[in-house]
Write a protein that holds these residues in place. Structure first.
Motif, PDB file in Angstrom:
ATOM      1  N   LEU A  28      -8.258   5.845   1.699  1.00  0.00           N
ATOM      2  CA  LEU A  28      -8.014   6.416   2.792  1.00  0.00           C
ATOM      3  C   LEU A  28      -9.340   5.843   3.785  1.00  0.00           C
ATOM      4  N   VAL A  29     -10.572   6.143   3.258  1.00  0.00           N
ATOM      5  CA  VAL A  29     -11.663   5.830   3.715  1.00  0.00           C
ATOM      6  C   VAL A  29     -11.737   4.292   4.377  1.00  0.00           C
ATOM      7  N   ASN A  30     -11.140   3.476   3.414  1.00  0.00           N
ATOM      8  CA  ASN A  30     -11.255   1.866   3.276  1.00  0.00           C
ATOM      9  C   ASN A  30     -10.295   1.618   4.420  1.00  0.00           C
ATOM     10  N   TYR A  31      -8.893   2.302   4.804  1.00  0.00           N
ATOM     11  CA  TYR A  31      -8.440   1.788   5.733  1.00  0.00           C
ATOM     12  C   TYR A  31      -8.738   2.184   7.114  1.00  0.00           C
ATOM     13  N   ILE A  32      -9.469   3.555   6.890  1.00  0.00           N
ATOM     14  CA  ILE A  32     -10.124   3.968   8.191  1.00  0.00           C
ATOM     15  C   ILE A  32     -11.286   2.945   8.967  1.00  0.00           C
ATOM     16  N   LEU A  33     -12.131   2.622   7.847  1.00  0.00           N
ATOM     17  CA  LEU A  33     -13.166   1.657   8.279  1.00  0.00           C
ATOM     18  C   LEU A  33     -12.513   0.445   8.588  1.00  0.00           C
ATOM     19  N   SER A  34     -11.580   0.142   8.197  1.00  0.00           N
ATOM     20  CA  SER A  34     -10.860  -1.395   8.528  1.00  0.00           C
ATOM     21  C   SER A  34     -10.560  -1.734  10.089  1.00  0.00           C
ATOM     22  N   PHE A  35     -10.242  -0.323  10.891  1.00  0.00           N
ATOM     23  CA  PHE A  35     -10.146  -0.691  12.125  1.00  0.00           C
ATOM     24  C   PHE A  35     -11.574  -0.812  12.978  1.00  0.00           C
ATOM     25  N   PRO A  36     -12.533  -0.607  12.801  1.00  0.00           N
ATOM     26  CA  PRO A  36     -13.683  -0.980  13.530  1.00  0.00           C
ATOM     27  C   PRO A  36     -14.460  -2.138  12.840  1.00  0.00           C
ATOM     28  N   LEU A  37     -14.194  -2.438  11.610  1.00  0.00           N
ATOM     29  CA  LEU A  37     -14.785  -3.577  11.120  1.00  0.00           C
ATOM     30  C   LEU A  37     -13.926  -4.699  10.909  1.00  0.00           C
ATOM     31  N   SER A  97      -6.871 -10.675   2.950  1.00  0.00           N
ATOM     32  CA  SER A  97      -5.929 -10.939   1.591  1.00  0.00           C
ATOM     33  C   SER A  97      -6.495 -10.236   0.534  1.00  0.00           C
ATOM     34  N   VAL A  98      -7.683  -9.890   0.459  1.00  0.00           N
ATOM     35  CA  VAL A  98      -8.313  -8.956  -0.539  1.00  0.00           C
ATOM     36  C   VAL A  98      -8.369  -7.508  -0.186  1.00  0.00           C
ATOM     37  N   TYR A  99      -8.813  -7.394   0.895  1.00  0.00           N
ATOM     38  CA  TYR A  99      -9.154  -5.787   1.339  1.00  0.00           C
ATOM     39  C   TYR A  99      -7.940  -5.117   2.350  1.00  0.00           C
ATOM     40  N   ILE A 100      -7.330  -5.797   2.886  1.00  0.00           N
ATOM     41  CA  ILE A 100      -6.262  -5.163   3.669  1.00  0.00           C
ATOM     42  C   ILE A 100      -4.865  -5.343   3.384  1.00  0.00           C
ATOM     43  N   PHE A 101      -4.459  -6.437   3.231  1.00  0.00           N
ATOM     44  CA  PHE A 101      -3.197  -6.935   2.824  1.00  0.00           C
ATOM     45  C   PHE A 101      -2.893  -7.607   1.793  1.00  0.00           C
ATOM     46  N   PRO A 102      -3.502  -6.891   0.262  1.00  0.00           N
ATOM     47  CA  PRO A 102      -3.477  -7.696  -0.792  1.00  0.00           C
ATOM     48  C   PRO A 102      -1.946  -7.615  -1.392  1.00  0.00           C
ATOM     49  N   THR A 103      -1.445  -8.821  -1.758  1.00  0.00           N
ATOM     50  CA  THR A 103      -0.043  -9.093  -2.432  1.00  0.00           C
ATOM     51  C   THR A 103       0.156  -8.228  -3.618  1.00  0.00           C
ATOM     52  N   GLY A 104       1.280  -7.684  -4.021  1.00  0.00           N
ATOM     53  CA  GLY A 104       1.587  -7.145  -5.118  1.00  0.00           C
ATOM     54  C   GLY A 104       1.356  -7.985  -6.322  1.00  0.00           C
ATOM     55  N   GLY A 105       1.722  -9.185  -6.205  1.00  0.00           N
ATOM     56  CA  GLY A 105       1.440  -9.866  -7.589  1.00  0.00           C
ATOM     57  C   GLY A 105       0.002 -10.689  -7.940  1.00  0.00           C
ATOM     58  N   GLN A 106      -0.945 -10.424  -6.740  1.00  0.00           N
ATOM     59  CA  GLN A 106      -2.384 -10.753  -6.945  1.00  0.00           C
ATOM     60  C   GLN A 106      -2.930 -10.336  -8.177  1.00  0.00           C
ATOM     61  N   THR A 107      -3.292 -11.197  -8.730  1.00  0.00           N
ATOM     62  CA  THR A 107      -4.109 -10.973 -10.136  1.00  0.00           C
ATOM     63  C   THR A 107      -5.688 -11.158  -9.680  1.00  0.00           C
ATOM     64  N   LEU A 108      -6.402 -10.449 -10.665  1.00  0.00           N
ATOM     65  CA  LEU A 108      -7.660 -10.387 -10.536  1.00  0.00           C
ATOM     66  C   LEU A 108      -8.358 -11.858 -10.444  1.00  0.00           C
TER      67      LEU A 108
END
Length: 235
Positions: free
Chosen positions: A117-126, A177-188
């Protein structure tokens, strides 16, 4: 990161990990904000060239740069504070090159929802707000450039923005692609590869991209290339 790569792994204390996360978060956040300020600078230079010197004064530039760093320190502190309160009860093995947000959340066993939740909130200003400003700036820039009658003027204007635009695309596409919209099949492994792009590759090519517009750099590269061609021809 080099130590981990050379030794096929490494050990880090919790305090060092949080410190690394904080420094990393600060530098990445500052780059997001500074790229946004640079897009505004290009907007003023192309869309309002007569007012550029009065708008982008030295004082204004210092204030904007200082605000970017202050906000970066603040937002990174909030993120580090919340993630340091997570509970790690499993094998504390971070499958990554450094202490990053996503791999730390993967090994946490409680408090992950709050951190998300904090990550998504901070994604707006950052992230989202800077991207919106950049898109609006470049939309106006492109519209203004297309109105130029002279082809030389259009080429010069596009050349002014090309370096910044290339860096913005590489940086933000991988970051989102890493922090906001990671794909479901994205591997490490995919996540680590994308992380390398915005942590190592983008800073590495920044001096190259921005320097290619410098006439002295172009002249030096041309001389080196000519000497290399002559040597190869002689051999």
């Amino acid at each position: 990161m080099l130590h981990i790569l050379l030794n096929n792994g490494g050990t880090i204390t919790v305090i060092s990990c949080m410190t690394q996360l904080y420094v990393f978060g600060t530098t990445e956040a500052s780059e997001c904000l500074l790229l946004t300020v640079m897009s505004y600078d290009r907007y003023v230079a192309i869309c309002n060239p007569l007012l550029y010197s009065s708008i982008m004064t030295k004082t204004c530039c210092v204030i904007l740069a200082a605000m970017c760093w202050v906000l970066s320190f603040f937002f990174s502190f909030i993120e580090t504070l919340f993630i340091s309160n997570l509970t790690f009860c499993g094998p504390n093995i971070i499958d990554h090159f450094f202490c990053d947000l996503v791999p730390l959340m993967k090994i946490a066993c409680s408090g992950v929802y709050t951190m998300e939740l904090v990550n998504y909130i901070l994604s707006f200003p950052l992230l989202l707000s800077p991207i919106t400003i950049i898109i609006i700036s470049y939309t106006n820039i492109i519209v203004t450039i297309l109105r130029f009658q002279s082809r030389i003027s259009r080429q010069k204007a596009f050349s002014t923005c090309s370096s910044h635009l290339i860096v913005v695309i590489i940086f933000y596409v991988t970051l989102l692609s890493v922090y906001i919209f990671p794909t479901g099949g994205q591997t490490l492994n995919t996540s680590k590869l994308l992380s390398l792009l915005y942590t190592v590759f983008t800073p590495f090519i920044n001096p190259i991209i921005y320097s290619l517009r410098n006439k002295e750099i172009k002249k030096s590269l041309q001389e080196i290339f000519n000497k290399y061609c002559i040597c190869c021809y002689i051999l």
